[in-house]
Design an enzyme around this catalytic site. Sequence first.
Site, short mmCIF file in Angstrom:
data_model
loop_
_atom_site.label_atom_id
_atom_site.label_comp_id
_atom_site.label_asym_id
_atom_site.label_seq_id
_atom_site.Cartn_x
_atom_site.Cartn_y
_atom_site.Cartn_z
N GLY A 177 48.20 40.19 70.78
CA GLY A 177 48.98 39.20 71.15
C GLY A 177 48.49 38.51 72.53
N ALA A 178 49.47 37.95 73.11
CA ALA A 178 49.18 37.44 74.57
C ALA A 178 50.32 37.17 75.22
CB ALA A 178 48.45 36.15 74.49
N GLU A 214 41.40 45.87 75.81
CA GLU A 214 41.54 44.74 74.87
C GLU A 214 40.32 43.85 75.19
OE1 GLU A 214 46.45 44.55 74.83
OE2 GLU A 214 45.35 43.31 76.08
C1 5RP Z 1 49.16 44.07 76.28
C2 5RP Z 1 49.04 42.54 75.92
C3 5RP Z 1 49.95 42.11 75.10
O1 5RP Z 1 49.25 41.47 74.18
C4 5RP Z 1 50.89 40.99 75.75
O2 5RP Z 1 51.50 41.81 76.90
C5 5RP Z 1 51.99 40.51 74.66
O3 5RP Z 1 52.72 41.50 74.40
P1 5RP Z 1 53.97 41.33 73.51
O4 5RP Z 1 53.42 41.13 71.91
O5 5RP Z 1 54.91 42.58 73.51
O6 5RP Z 1 54.91 40.14 73.91
O7 5RP Z 1 48.46 42.00 76.62
O8 5RP Z 1 48.36 44.48 77.37
#
Ligand code: 5RP
Length: 218
Positions: free
Chosen positions: A82-83, A103
Amino acid sequence: MTQDEMKRHAAWAALEFISKDSIVGVGTGSTVNHFIDALASIKSDIRGAVSSSEQSTAKLKQLGIAVLDLNEVSELSIYVDGADEINGQKQMIKGGGAALTREKIVAAVAKTFVCIVDSTKQVDVLGCFPLPIEVIPMASSYVSRELKKLGATPVLRQGVITDNGNQIIDAHDLQITDPLQLEQQLNNIVGIVTNGLFARRPADIVLVGSSSGTKVIK
Ligand code: 5RP
């Protein structure tokens, strides 16, 4: 449709990009948790996963997916993660879940990075989401002073220790118009382990979940 439902749609759409007998790089976060559920439904078709966090490792193992050490894997065809924010160039801010270092390592090894997000994560300019920066604890004050020189407001994330035993500083108030240059500049500050800008290694494919379905951006 809720934000979580949009995340789930994007996550399940990523299955289309998983080849038979492959090893899958797995990110971290609530969107990735949906992806791990999806991956479990085809677990007999894959060789296993390389994980980016203790959190994802626990969930993968719980669902019966073999977790391999990255050092045992010479080639990784795909990484799904994700991001926190993503721009039109597929550059991202990541690290909201404090897993940015592992990551970035797994993303660097993978041939294809598939980013799974809900539509609220799409932005024109990165930086509204505070930029996570993993720091060696003894350097946190020095790094904070250096970040202030770059115009950021640094805030130490309280009560968080990363899987690597480090701290997270969230850099607020940055308007990141040149992500590549800032990523490089932050890499040059002693004491920073990793910054959450993924510009040098952007996503290759973005799956955006929204109430009207999942859009594929290549
Ligand atoms: C974790 C990340 C996640 O990909 C990012 O925080 C997105 O999280 P979510 O899918 O809970 O919205 O970088 O370190």
